[in-house]
Design a protein around this motif. Structure first.
Motif, PDB file in Angstrom:
ATOM      1  N   GLN A  28      56.552  45.925  39.006  1.00 20.64           N
ATOM      2  CA  GLN A  28      55.684  44.769  39.153  1.00 20.64           C
ATOM      3  C   GLN A  28      54.822  45.842  37.894  1.00 20.64           C
ATOM      4  O   GLN A  28      54.505  47.550  39.418  1.00 20.64           O
ATOM      5  CB  GLN A  28      55.532  43.624  40.014  1.00 20.64           C
ATOM      6  N   PRO A  29      54.075  45.262  37.467  1.00 18.49           N
ATOM      7  CA  PRO A  29      52.830  46.109  37.332  1.00 18.49           C
ATOM      8  C   PRO A  29      51.767  47.259  38.352  1.00 18.49           C
ATOM      9  O   PRO A  29      52.285  45.577  38.557  1.00 18.49           O
ATOM     10  CB  PRO A  29      52.517  45.339  35.926  1.00 18.49           C
ATOM     11  N   GLU A  30      51.227  47.653  38.422  1.00 13.03           N
ATOM     12  CA  GLU A  30      50.431  47.914  39.455  1.00 13.03           C
ATOM     13  C   GLU A  30      49.117  47.506  39.941  1.00 13.03           C
ATOM     14  O   GLU A  30      48.238  47.417  38.152  1.00 13.03           O
ATOM     15  CB  GLU A  30      50.269  49.341  39.198  1.00 13.03           C
ATOM     16  N   HIS A  31      48.908  46.472  40.532  1.00 15.27           N
ATOM     17  CA  HIS A  31      47.840  45.474  40.345  1.00 15.27           C
ATOM     18  C   HIS A  31      46.816  47.026  40.691  1.00 15.27           C
ATOM     19  O   HIS A  31      46.691  47.572  42.073  1.00 15.27           O
ATOM     20  CB  HIS A  31      47.907  44.450  40.773  1.00 15.27           C
ATOM     21  N   MET A  32      45.279  46.340  40.304  1.00 16.04           N
ATOM     22  CA  MET A  32      44.000  47.890  40.207  1.00 16.04           C
ATOM     23  C   MET A  32      43.494  46.295  41.520  1.00 16.04           C
ATOM     24  O   MET A  32      42.925  45.993  42.818  1.00 16.04           O
ATOM     25  CB  MET A  32      43.881  48.152  39.717  1.00 16.04           C
ATOM     26  N   VAL A  33      42.347  45.986  40.969  1.00 17.34           N
ATOM     27  CA  VAL A  33      41.772  44.548  41.119  1.00 17.34           C
ATOM     28  C   VAL A  33      41.470  43.060  40.765  1.00 17.34           C
ATOM     29  O   VAL A  33      42.095  43.154  39.317  1.00 17.34           O
ATOM     30  CB  VAL A  33      40.557  45.049  41.698  1.00 17.34           C
ATOM     31  N   THR A  34      41.428  42.490  40.759  1.00 13.02           N
ATOM     32  CA  THR A  34      40.973  40.921  40.601  1.00 13.02           C
ATOM     33  C   THR A  34      39.438  40.356  40.905  1.00 13.02           C
ATOM     34  O   THR A  34      39.365  41.030  41.882  1.00 13.02           O
ATOM     35  CB  THR A  34      41.701  40.043  41.456  1.00 13.02           C
ATOM     36  N   PHE A  35      38.749  39.887  40.008  1.00 13.18           N
ATOM     37  CA  PHE A  35      37.342  39.662  40.302  1.00 13.18           C
ATOM     38  C   PHE A  35      37.314  38.464  39.590  1.00 13.18           C
ATOM     39  O   PHE A  35      37.414  37.721  38.676  1.00 13.18           O
ATOM     40  CB  PHE A  35      36.117  40.518  39.267  1.00 13.18           C
ATOM     41  N   CYS A  36      37.061  37.789  41.020  1.00 11.51           N
ATOM     42  CA  CYS A  36      36.990  35.653  40.083  1.00 11.51           C
ATOM     43  C   CYS A  36      35.108  35.369  40.966  1.00 11.51           C
ATOM     44  O   CYS A  36      34.369  36.400  41.603  1.00 11.51           O
ATOM     45  CB  CYS A  36      37.536  34.819  41.864  1.00 11.51           C
ATOM     46  N   ASN A  37      34.821  34.762  39.435  1.00  9.79           N
ATOM     47  CA  ASN A  37      33.229  34.119  40.035  1.00  9.79           C
ATOM     48  C   ASN A  37      33.183  32.881  40.047  1.00  9.79           C
ATOM     49  O   ASN A  37      33.723  32.218  40.271  1.00  9.79           O
ATOM     50  CB  ASN A  37      32.662  33.643  37.953  1.00  9.79           C
ATOM     51  N   PRO A  38      32.715  33.313  42.238  1.00  4.09           N
ATOM     52  CA  PRO A  38      32.653  31.793  42.685  1.00  4.09           C
ATOM     53  C   PRO A  38      31.262  31.059  42.675  1.00  4.09           C
ATOM     54  O   PRO A  38      31.349  30.089  43.591  1.00  4.09           O
ATOM     55  CB  PRO A  38      32.383  32.702  44.402  1.00  4.09           C
ATOM     56  N   SER A  39      30.728  31.584  41.523  1.00  2.00           N
ATOM     57  CA  SER A  39      29.232  31.402  41.644  1.00  2.00           C
ATOM     58  C   SER A  39      29.282  29.637  40.550  1.00  2.00           C
ATOM     59  O   SER A  39      28.456  28.342  40.340  1.00  2.00           O
ATOM     60  CB  SER A  39      28.045  31.729  40.726  1.00  2.00           C
ATOM     61  N   ASP A  40      30.288  29.810  39.579  1.00  2.00           N
ATOM     62  CA  ASP A  40      30.361  28.811  39.004  1.00  2.00           C
ATOM     63  C   ASP A  40      32.173  28.068  39.094  1.00  2.00           C
ATOM     64  O   ASP A  40      32.968  29.000  38.913  1.00  2.00           O
ATOM     65  CB  ASP A  40      30.439  29.198  37.763  1.00  2.00           C
ATOM     66  N   ASN A  41      32.145  27.147  39.460  1.00  2.28           N
ATOM     67  CA  ASN A  41      33.556  26.627  39.796  1.00  2.28           C
ATOM     68  C   ASN A  41      33.925  25.666  39.440  1.00  2.28           C
ATOM     69  O   ASN A  41      33.372  24.769  38.574  1.00  2.28           O
ATOM     70  CB  ASN A  41      33.526  26.215  41.132  1.00  2.28           C
ATOM     71  N   PHE A  42      34.713  24.769  38.962  1.00  2.00           N
ATOM     72  CA  PHE A  42      35.917  23.791  38.116  1.00  2.00           C
ATOM     73  C   PHE A  42      36.019  22.847  39.504  1.00  2.00           C
ATOM     74  O   PHE A  42      37.552  23.419  40.144  1.00  2.00           O
ATOM     75  CB  PHE A  42      35.922  23.657  37.275  1.00  2.00           C
TER      76      PHE A  42
END
Length: 330
Positions: A28-42
């Motif tokens: 697999q390609p090497e994952h570095m980081v994921t940013f999710c915006n928790p202030s606005d959800n659906f």
């Protein structure tokens, strides 16, 4: 995992399931980081979720066509914008594989967030409910660097700045889309030589001025965050910068040449004052010739040689005086 898959739309269900099974059998390609915006959800089963899933599916299909793509799906408050950007030095297969892996990651870990971005070593995938294609953004960003120090660490940051300033000038004046420039050069310094590989790249959505600003921020971040690592990669939402160094092995020492054969020094010249006395079988010595003092060569012998020469000159003076008196008495 089952809960997450159930919340996805039916077209993406089979794609994500297949991708998860497929990537278990290949590297697999090497994952570095994921940013999710928790202030606005659906909410689940909403129009925004359906549009987001269609957007990710569109990006997945485009990943085999190039290193960059963007798309917009939906209308009004449920509109979703998304993009991916692969490093310009990756192959088409590596880019597609990275984007597909990143889509699985962002849909899994940011399943109910209206905005998210994920970074891998070779690509970035992002979506948002706000249009961002032509906007300069430098956050969120991620820096990955080696724990090994760079060669010639005392002067490395200066070398790093010089090389990337030139690359940034080249990429900002380039007409290529996306803006991408790479370079490989041998750095030769008093402390030693090493190979320096570098690259810069901007999202095609930026104009040249904002591309330059983004890359200068990336250079500043790399130069100040981590000391002097031997390699580093910084990914921002709109540009990336990467370098890698490899020290060159020192050339083997030259084998010493064999010493010249020993030889006896030539015998010193025999000046007339030190010539051996004549024998009976030799012809008589030539008459003495006197030179003026300024024509007398400088003495190069030892102090004892000088003393011997003065004694001989003294004896010669006595002999000449005796000859003069003898002639007067005649």
């Amino acid at each position: 995992m089952a809960r997450i898959i159930i919340t996805l739309s039916t077209p993406l269900f089979f794609f994500f399931l297949f991708s998860l099974l497929f990537h278990q059998t290949v590297s697999q390609p090497e994952h570095m980081v994921t940013f999710c915006n928790p202030s606005d959800n659906f909410t689940r089963t909403s129009s925004y979720e359906a549009n987001r899933d269609l957007l990710l599916s569109s990006l997945r299909d485009s990943s085999s066509l190039g290193t960059y793509s963007n798309a917009t799906v939906g209308r009004g408050p449920n509109k979703v914008h998304g993009t991916f950007l692969c490093r310009g030095d990756t192959t088409a297969a590596s880019c597609s594989d990275c984007v597909q892996t990143a889509i699985v990651e962002i849909a899994t870990n940011c399943s109910l967030n209206k905005a998210a971005v994920t970074y891998y070593e070779e690509c970035m995938v992002r979506y948002s409910n706000v249009s961002f294609f032509s906007v300069l953004e430098v956050r969120p960003s991620i820096v990955r660097y080696s724990l090994r120090s760079a060669p010639n660490s005392d002067t490395f940051n200066e070398t790093l700045a010089d090389k990337f300033i030139q690359l940034i000038l080249n990429v900002s004046s380039s007409s290529l889309v996306p803006y991408f420039v790479e370079d490989q050069e041998r750095v030769t310094q008093v402390e030693g030589s090493y190979e320096f590989e570098s690259m810069v790249q901007c999202s095609p959505g930026l104009d040249r001025f904002n591309c330059t600003v983004c890359l200068r921020f990336a250079l500043l971040r790399v130069s100040t965050c981590c000391g002097s690592p031997s390699s580093a990669l910084i990914f921002t939402p709109k540009c990336l910068l990467r370098y890698q160094t490899s020290a060159l092995s020192s050339p083997p020492p030259l084998s010493p040449s064999p010493p010249p054969p020993l030889s006896l020094p030539p015998p010193p010249p025999s000046p007339a004052l030190f010539s051996p006395p004549p024998t009976l079988s030799q012809p008589p010595p030539p008459p003495l010739v006197f030179t003026r003092p300024q024509d007398v060569p400088s003495l190069s012998g030892s102090f004892s040689n000088v003393i011997k020469g003065n004694e001989i000159f003294g004896r010669m003076a006595i002999t000449m005086a005796a000859l003069v008196f003898a002639l007067v008495n005649l």
